[in-house]
Motif scaffolding. Structure first.
Motif, PDB file in Angstrom:
ATOM      1  N   ASP A  21      17.193  22.957   6.839  1.00 37.09           N
ATOM      2  CA  ASP A  21      17.232  22.867   5.387  1.00 37.09           C
ATOM      3  C   ASP A  21      16.123  23.651   4.699  1.00 37.09           C
ATOM      4  N   GLY A  22      15.000  23.876   5.348  1.00 39.47           N
ATOM      5  CA  GLY A  22      13.881  24.550   4.700  1.00 39.47           C
ATOM      6  C   GLY A  22      13.891  26.073   4.829  1.00 39.47           C
ATOM      7  N   PRO A  28      12.349  33.827   3.815  1.00 41.35           N
ATOM      8  CA  PRO A  28      11.899  34.897   2.904  1.00 41.35           C
ATOM      9  C   PRO A  28      10.401  35.167   3.009  1.00 41.35           C
ATOM     10  N   SER A  29       9.612  34.114   3.234  1.00 40.55           N
ATOM     11  CA  SER A  29       8.164  34.293   3.379  1.00 40.55           C
ATOM     12  C   SER A  29       7.853  35.146   4.601  1.00 40.55           C
ATOM     13  N   LYS A  36       5.699  43.766   4.076  1.00 42.51           N
ATOM     14  CA  LYS A  36       4.359  44.265   3.754  1.00 42.51           C
ATOM     15  C   LYS A  36       3.812  45.094   4.906  1.00 42.51           C
ATOM     16  N   SER A  37       3.980  44.605   6.125  1.00 44.80           N
ATOM     17  CA  SER A  37       3.474  45.351   7.277  1.00 44.80           C
ATOM     18  C   SER A  37       4.257  46.641   7.470  1.00 44.80           C
ATOM     19  N   ASP A  61       7.727  34.616  16.090  1.00 46.76           N
ATOM     20  CA  ASP A  61       6.801  33.877  15.221  1.00 46.76           C
ATOM     21  C   ASP A  61       7.299  32.473  14.913  1.00 46.76           C
ATOM     22  N   SER A  62       8.616  32.269  15.002  1.00 45.14           N
ATOM     23  CA  SER A  62       9.163  30.947  14.683  1.00 45.14           C
ATOM     24  C   SER A  62       9.012  29.953  15.841  1.00 45.14           C
TER      25      SER A  62
END
Length: 135
Positions: A21-22, A28-29, A36-37, A61-62
Motif C-alpha cells: 500500500d505504501g 517515486p522517492s 538525480k544520480s 535497495d528495497s
C-alpha cells in the motif's frame, strides 16, 4: 532490447508489490534519487546508471533485514557468470565462500534458497529455487 524492457517492467511491478500500500510514497522517492544520480553522474558509482541498472539497483535497495547487504554481495558475485547462464542454486554457497574466504562460511541450502527467493521475488534473478539466471 525488448527483453530488457520486459524485465524492467517486471522489476518495477515487483517493487510495487513488495512495498504494498505504501508504494506511492516509496517508489517515486527511490526513482527520484536514481534520476538525480543519472542526471549528475554522482550516484553510488562513477558513471551514471542506465534505466536497467537503476531499476535493478532499486530492487536491491528495497531488500530489508539483517541479510540484505549479504544478499546484494552474493548478487554482485554472480557477475562471474554469463548473463544468460543457468546457475544451479547449490553453486551459490560455493560462490559465497569464494567472495571472502576469510569471513564467509558455506551457507545452508535453506539460507541460499531464502536469499535467492528475495532476488527472484523482485525479478532481479530469473529462474526457480533450484536454478537461476541473470537474463
Amino acid at each position: 532490447m525488448r527483453l530488457i524492457g520486459v524485465l524492467v517492467s517486471q522489476i518495477v511491478g515487483n517493487l510495487i508489490r513488495t512495498f504494498g500500500d505504501g508504494w506511492e510514497d516509496e517508489i517515486p522517492s527511490i526513482l527520484r534519487k536514481d534520476m538525480k544520480s543519472l542526471a549528475t553522474g554522482k550516484g553510488d558509482s562513477s558513471q551514471p546508471l542506465n534505466l536497467q541498472q537503476r531499476v535493478i539497483q532499486s530492487g536491491l535497495d528495497s531488500l530489508e533485514g539483517k541479510d540484505a547487504a549479504d544478499i546484494v554481495s552474493l548478487f554482485k558475485g554472480m557477475a562471474v557468470f554469463a548473463e544468460d547462464q543457468i546457475v544451479p542454486v547449490a553453486i551459490l554457497s560455493v560462490l559465497w565462500v569464494s567472495i571472502d574466504p576469510k569471513e564467509h562460511r558455506p551457507l545452508s541450502a535453506m539460507k541460499v534458497r531464502q536469499w535467492v527467493s528475495q532476488l527472484l521475488s523482485r525479478s532481479i534473478l530469473l529462474g526457480s529455487a533450484s536454478e537461476v539466471s541473470m537474463q
